[in-house]
Design a protein around this motif. Structure first.
Motif, PDB file in Angstrom:
ATOM      1  N   LYS A 269      43.064  42.709 -55.867  1.00  0.00           N
ATOM      2  CA  LYS A 269      41.734  42.837 -55.203  1.00  0.00           C
ATOM      3  C   LYS A 269      42.026  42.320 -53.703  1.00  0.00           C
ATOM      4  O   LYS A 269      41.244  42.783 -52.838  1.00  0.00           O
ATOM      5  CB  LYS A 269      41.093  41.492 -55.726  1.00  0.00           C
ATOM      6  N   SER A 270      43.131  41.568 -53.376  1.00  0.00           N
ATOM      7  CA  SER A 270      43.188  41.296 -51.952  1.00  0.00           C
ATOM      8  C   SER A 270      43.516  42.691 -51.104  1.00  0.00           C
ATOM      9  O   SER A 270      42.990  42.695 -49.883  1.00  0.00           O
ATOM     10  CB  SER A 270      44.232  40.006 -51.704  1.00  0.00           C
ATOM     11  N   VAL A 271      44.424  43.093 -51.691  1.00  0.00           N
ATOM     12  CA  VAL A 271      44.755  44.657 -51.108  1.00  0.00           C
ATOM     13  C   VAL A 271      43.389  45.428 -50.918  1.00  0.00           C
ATOM     14  O   VAL A 271      43.279  45.992 -49.971  1.00  0.00           O
ATOM     15  CB  VAL A 271      45.887  45.396 -51.693  1.00  0.00           C
ATOM     16  N   ALA A 272      42.820  45.334 -51.925  1.00  0.00           N
ATOM     17  CA  ALA A 272      41.743  46.292 -51.947  1.00  0.00           C
ATOM     18  C   ALA A 272      40.693  45.910 -50.848  1.00  0.00           C
ATOM     19  O   ALA A 272      40.024  46.664 -49.848  1.00  0.00           O
ATOM     20  CB  ALA A 272      40.769  46.382 -53.249  1.00  0.00           C
ATOM     21  N   ASP A 273      40.337  44.421 -50.593  1.00  0.00           N
ATOM     22  CA  ASP A 273      39.692  44.012 -49.531  1.00  0.00           C
ATOM     23  C   ASP A 273      40.236  44.362 -48.237  1.00  0.00           C
ATOM     24  O   ASP A 273      39.630  44.776 -47.218  1.00  0.00           O
ATOM     25  CB  ASP A 273      39.659  42.437 -49.607  1.00  0.00           C
TER      26      ASP A 273
ATOM     27  N   LEU B 141      42.155  46.996 -47.353  1.00  0.00           N
ATOM     28  CA  LEU B 141      42.160  48.308 -47.265  1.00  0.00           C
ATOM     29  C   LEU B 141      40.598  48.937 -46.923  1.00  0.00           C
ATOM     30  O   LEU B 141      40.339  49.704 -46.023  1.00  0.00           O
ATOM     31  CB  LEU B 141      42.419  49.032 -48.597  1.00  0.00           C
ATOM     32  N   ALA B 142      39.748  48.162 -47.503  1.00  0.00           N
ATOM     33  CA  ALA B 142      38.323  48.478 -47.410  1.00  0.00           C
ATOM     34  C   ALA B 142      38.010  47.987 -45.849  1.00  0.00           C
ATOM     35  O   ALA B 142      37.071  48.718 -45.253  1.00  0.00           O
ATOM     36  CB  ALA B 142      37.447  47.784 -48.354  1.00  0.00           C
TER      37      ALA B 142
ATOM     38  N   GLU C 141      39.652  52.574 -45.624  1.00  0.00           N
ATOM     39  CA  GLU C 141      40.486  53.326 -46.451  1.00  0.00           C
ATOM     40  C   GLU C 141      39.773  52.874 -47.811  1.00  0.00           C
ATOM     41  O   GLU C 141      40.382  52.406 -48.640  1.00  0.00           O
ATOM     42  CB  GLU C 141      41.983  53.073 -46.510  1.00  0.00           C
ATOM     43  N   TYR C 142      38.642  53.522 -48.309  1.00  0.00           N
ATOM     44  CA  TYR C 142      37.825  52.992 -49.290  1.00  0.00           C
ATOM     45  C   TYR C 142      38.622  53.784 -50.328  1.00  0.00           C
ATOM     46  O   TYR C 142      38.392  53.275 -51.465  1.00  0.00           O
ATOM     47  CB  TYR C 142      36.318  53.791 -49.068  1.00  0.00           C
TER      48      TYR C 142
ATOM     49  N   ALA D 241      49.548  44.383 -44.406  1.00  0.00           N
ATOM     50  CA  ALA D 241      48.116  44.643 -43.818  1.00  0.00           C
ATOM     51  C   ALA D 241      47.375  43.513 -43.170  1.00  0.00           C
ATOM     52  O   ALA D 241      46.918  43.629 -42.319  1.00  0.00           O
ATOM     53  CB  ALA D 241      47.531  45.025 -45.293  1.00  0.00           C
ATOM     54  N   ARG D 242      47.647  42.258 -43.515  1.00  0.00           N
ATOM     55  CA  ARG D 242      47.020  41.043 -43.134  1.00  0.00           C
ATOM     56  C   ARG D 242      47.555  40.842 -41.506  1.00  0.00           C
ATOM     57  O   ARG D 242      46.760  40.944 -40.650  1.00  0.00           O
ATOM     58  CB  ARG D 242      47.358  39.701 -43.907  1.00  0.00           C
ATOM     59  N   GLU D 243      48.852  41.321 -41.248  1.00  0.00           N
ATOM     60  CA  GLU D 243      49.467  41.119 -40.014  1.00  0.00           C
ATOM     61  C   GLU D 243      49.059  42.178 -39.019  1.00  0.00           C
ATOM     62  O   GLU D 243      48.526  41.814 -37.862  1.00  0.00           O
ATOM     63  CB  GLU D 243      51.034  41.169 -39.960  1.00  0.00           C
TER      64      GLU D 243
END
Length: 266
Positions: A27-31, A33-34, A38-39, A80-82
């Protein structure tokens, strides 16, 4: 993208607790990416999370493939966060991260941290003329070098963030007003004294800085970070009006200056 859930089918089902951890990671990665638009990939990660959530059977052993997948997702999440909090050109933090950290320092600590909190708003002097004279590639190199110089000697927890264009903010937590001003003045001097001609002959770069310091709250109403940035912006304007290449700050209710303009003959 290959569905990593398939990797686990021949290795047995995962423990309920570990599956929950993986679901949250998906879920975190999905958020993330969105948030980057990158849907399609975001949808895939959510779908994997749904599969795990609807098909869990507790087992005592966790497959090694599952552990590896969790590690990969954690790395992907961290990367992704960085990327989401860094400025693409200068690699300094971006405005989003600055806003988050200012609120975090004030709210989580219930006010200004021990020693105080300072923000220094830094603006390159005559930067448009650098781009006009030497081109935007040189301008980009100047911004990158300025960030390197600004990040030298910051206090613990301090950082540099790109505020926009050629403006940067130094966040300086846990320091008193004298230390904050000295840190800003040292940064101004480093930039003035850097051998800019090593980038292109004739290049000279200076900065103007406004330093706003807030002492520890001591029961007072915590400062609004936006107000502190506005105060720094007003002091930056004073530094510009003084002749640029200067640091403006307050001692009590009095505005003072340090830097090259102060030493110029009247």
């Amino acid at each position: 993208m290959q569905n990593p859930v398939r990797h686990f089918e021949n290795a047995g089902r995962v423990e309920s607790e570990d599956a929950t951890s993986l679901i949250e990671l998906y879920k975190s990665v999905a958020d993330l990416l969105a948030s980057r638009g990158e849907y399609k990939q975001a949808y895939e990660h959510l779908r994997y999370a749904l599969e795990l959530a609807t098909d869990r059977v507790q087992q005592p052993q966790v497959p090694q493939q599952f552990r590896l997948e969790v590690d990969r997702l954690r790395r992907e999440n961290a990367e992704a966060r960085e990327q989401s909090i860094r400025d693409a050109l200068t690699a300094s933090y971006n405005r989003r991260y600055l806003d988050e950290r200012l609120l975090e320092v004030v709210e989580l600590q219930g006010g200004i941290p021990s020693g105080g909190l300072a923000v220094a708003l830094v603006d390159l002097d005559w930067f448009k003329s650098v781009n006009d004279t030497y081109g935007h590639l040189v301008g980009d190199r100047v911004l990158q070098q300025v960030v390197e110089l600004l990040q030298v000697g910051l206090p613990d927890g301090g950082f540099c963030a790109r505020y926009g264009g050629e403006e940067f903010v130094l966040m300086l937590p846990g320091v008193d007003g004298v230390t904050a001003t000295a840190t800003a003045e040292a940064a101004r001097a480093r930039i003035e004294q850097f051998p800019w001609s090593s980038i292109v002959i004739g290049l000279r770069v200076t900065v103007s800085i406004g330093v706003a310091h807030q002492p520890p709250a001591d029961g007072r109403t915590p400062v609004n970070p936006e107000q502190q940035l506005r105060s720094a912006d007003g002091l930056l304007y004073t530094a510009k009006q003084s002749g640029r290449n200067a640091v403006a700050y307050r001692v009590g209710g009095e505005v003072r200056l340090s830097g090259a303009p102060v030493r110029r003959p009247r």
